[in-house]
Design a protein around this motif. Structure first.
Motif, PDB file in Angstrom:
ATOM      1  N   ALA A   1       0.831  -1.212   0.000  1.00  0.00           N
ATOM      2  CA  ALA A   1       0.000   0.000   0.000  1.00  0.00           C
ATOM      3  C   ALA A   1       0.863   1.259   0.000  1.00  0.00           C
ATOM      4  O   ALA A   1       0.543   2.237  -0.697  1.00  0.00           O
ATOM      5  CB  ALA A   1      -0.947  -0.013   1.193  1.00  0.00           C
ATOM      6  N   ASP A   2       1.945   1.268   0.778  1.00  0.00           N
ATOM      7  CA  ASP A   2       2.829   2.442   0.817  1.00  0.00           C
ATOM      8  C   ASP A   2       3.500   2.674  -0.539  1.00  0.00           C
ATOM      9  O   ASP A   2       3.621   3.824  -0.984  1.00  0.00           O
ATOM     10  CB  ASP A   2       3.898   2.278   1.903  1.00  0.00           C
ATOM     11  N   ASP A   3       3.933   1.592  -1.191  1.00  0.00           N
ATOM     12  CA  ASP A   3       4.556   1.714  -2.508  1.00  0.00           C
ATOM     13  C   ASP A   3       3.567   2.290  -3.524  1.00  0.00           C
ATOM     14  O   ASP A   3       3.932   3.134  -4.353  1.00  0.00           O
ATOM     15  CB  ASP A   3       5.053   0.353  -3.006  1.00  0.00           C
ATOM     16  N   ILE A   4       2.346   1.834  -3.462  1.00  0.00           N
ATOM     17  CA  ILE A   4       1.326   2.313  -4.406  1.00  0.00           C
ATOM     18  C   ILE A   4       1.051   3.797  -4.177  1.00  0.00           C
ATOM     19  O   ILE A   4       0.961   4.573  -5.134  1.00  0.00           O
ATOM     20  CB  ILE A   4       0.037   1.475  -4.284  1.00  0.00           C
TER      21      ILE A   4
ATOM     22  N   ALA B   1      -3.566   3.822 -10.739  1.00  0.00           N
ATOM     23  CA  ALA B   1      -4.622   3.566  -9.758  1.00  0.00           C
ATOM     24  C   ALA B   1      -5.499   2.396 -10.218  1.00  0.00           C
ATOM     25  O   ALA B   1      -5.878   1.538  -9.416  1.00  0.00           O
ATOM     26  CB  ALA B   1      -5.461   4.827  -9.541  1.00  0.00           C
ATOM     27  N   LEU B   2      -5.818   2.374 -11.499  1.00  0.00           N
ATOM     28  CA  LEU B   2      -6.618   1.255 -12.028  1.00  0.00           C
ATOM     29  C   LEU B   2      -5.862  -0.076 -11.953  1.00  0.00           C
ATOM     30  O   LEU B   2      -6.449  -1.112 -11.646  1.00  0.00           O
ATOM     31  CB  LEU B   2      -7.023   1.541 -13.472  1.00  0.00           C
ATOM     32  N   LEU B   3      -4.578  -0.044 -12.238  1.00  0.00           N
ATOM     33  CA  LEU B   3      -3.783  -1.263 -12.184  1.00  0.00           C
ATOM     34  C   LEU B   3      -3.610  -1.764 -10.739  1.00  0.00           C
ATOM     35  O   LEU B   3      -3.545  -2.965 -10.510  1.00  0.00           O
ATOM     36  CB  LEU B   3      -2.411  -1.052 -12.808  1.00  0.00           C
ATOM     37  N   ALA B   4      -3.554  -0.824  -9.803  1.00  0.00           N
ATOM     38  CA  ALA B   4      -3.379  -1.216  -8.388  1.00  0.00           C
ATOM     39  C   ALA B   4      -4.661  -1.820  -7.874  1.00  0.00           C
ATOM     40  O   ALA B   4      -4.689  -2.679  -7.046  1.00  0.00           O
ATOM     41  CB  ALA B   4      -2.990   0.002  -7.559  1.00  0.00           C
TER      42      ALA B   4
END
Length: 152
Positions: free
Chosen positions: A118-121, A149-152
Motif C-alpha cells: 500500500a505504501d509503494d502504491i 490507480a486502475l492497475l493497483a
C-alpha cells in the motif's frame, strides 16, 4: 533452402524447404527456424535417414541430445521448431503422427512477480501526479495517476 553440408536434392531437404516456403507465404520470416531445421537435416543425413517416415522418437531424442543447449529457452526453441515441422507434415498428410516425444525443459530463470504494498502504491501515485505536462503529453500526471490507480 541452402544448408551447408546437406544434400539439397534429398527428400528431407525438399520437405523442409516446402515447410519454410509455406510459413514464409503466411508472412513469417523463419530465419532462425531455417537454421534449426538445417541442423536437423544435417543430423538426419549423418544418421543416413533419407525419409522422414523413418524418423522415430529415439531419433528425435538423439538429435536433441546431440545439440549442446545449456539454456532451457534455447533447447525449447529448437524442440518447438522440430515439433512444428512434424506437426505440419502430419497436417499435410505426409506422416500419420509426429515422432516428437521429447519434453521441453523447465525454465527456472523466469522473473518472479513483485507485488506492491500500500505504501509503494501511494508513493507511485504521488510521483505520477507530479509529472509535468508537455506539448506531446497533455494531462500527463492525471493520466499516469489514473492508469496506475486502475492497475493497483
Amino acid at each position: 533452402m541452402k544448408c551447408p553440408g546437406q544434400d539439397p536434392g534429398g527428400r528431407v531437404g525438399e520437405q523442409i524447404a516446402a515447410f519454410l516456403k509455406c510459413k514464409r507465404a503466411l508472412g513469417c520470416r523463419f530465419d532462425n527456424e531455417e537454421r534449426a531445421l538445417c541442423l536437423f537435416g544435417r543430423f538426419l543425413d549423418e544418421e543416413a535417414i533419407g525419409d522422414l517416415r523413418d524418423v522415430d522418437p529415439a531419433t528425435v531424442a538423439r538429435f536433441m541430445a546431440s545439440r549442446n543447449r545449456a539454456m532451457p529457452r534455447s533447447f525449447n526453441h529448437l524442440l518447438g521448431v522440430v515439433r512444428r515441422f512434424f506437426g505440419w507434415l502430419v497436417a499435410q498428410g505426409h506422416l500419420e503422427r509426429s515422432p516428437v516425444g521429447v519434453r521441453p525443459r523447465r525454465n527456472t530463470r523466469t522473473r518472479l512477480p513483485y507485488l506492491f504494498g500500500a505504501d509503494d502504491i501511494r508513493r507511485l501515485l504521488d510521483l505520477a501526479s507530479g509529472l509535468a505536462d508537455n506539448n506531446r503529453a497533455p494531462m500527463r500526471g492525471l493520466t499516469y495517476h489514473t492508469v496506475f490507480a486502475l492497475l493497483a
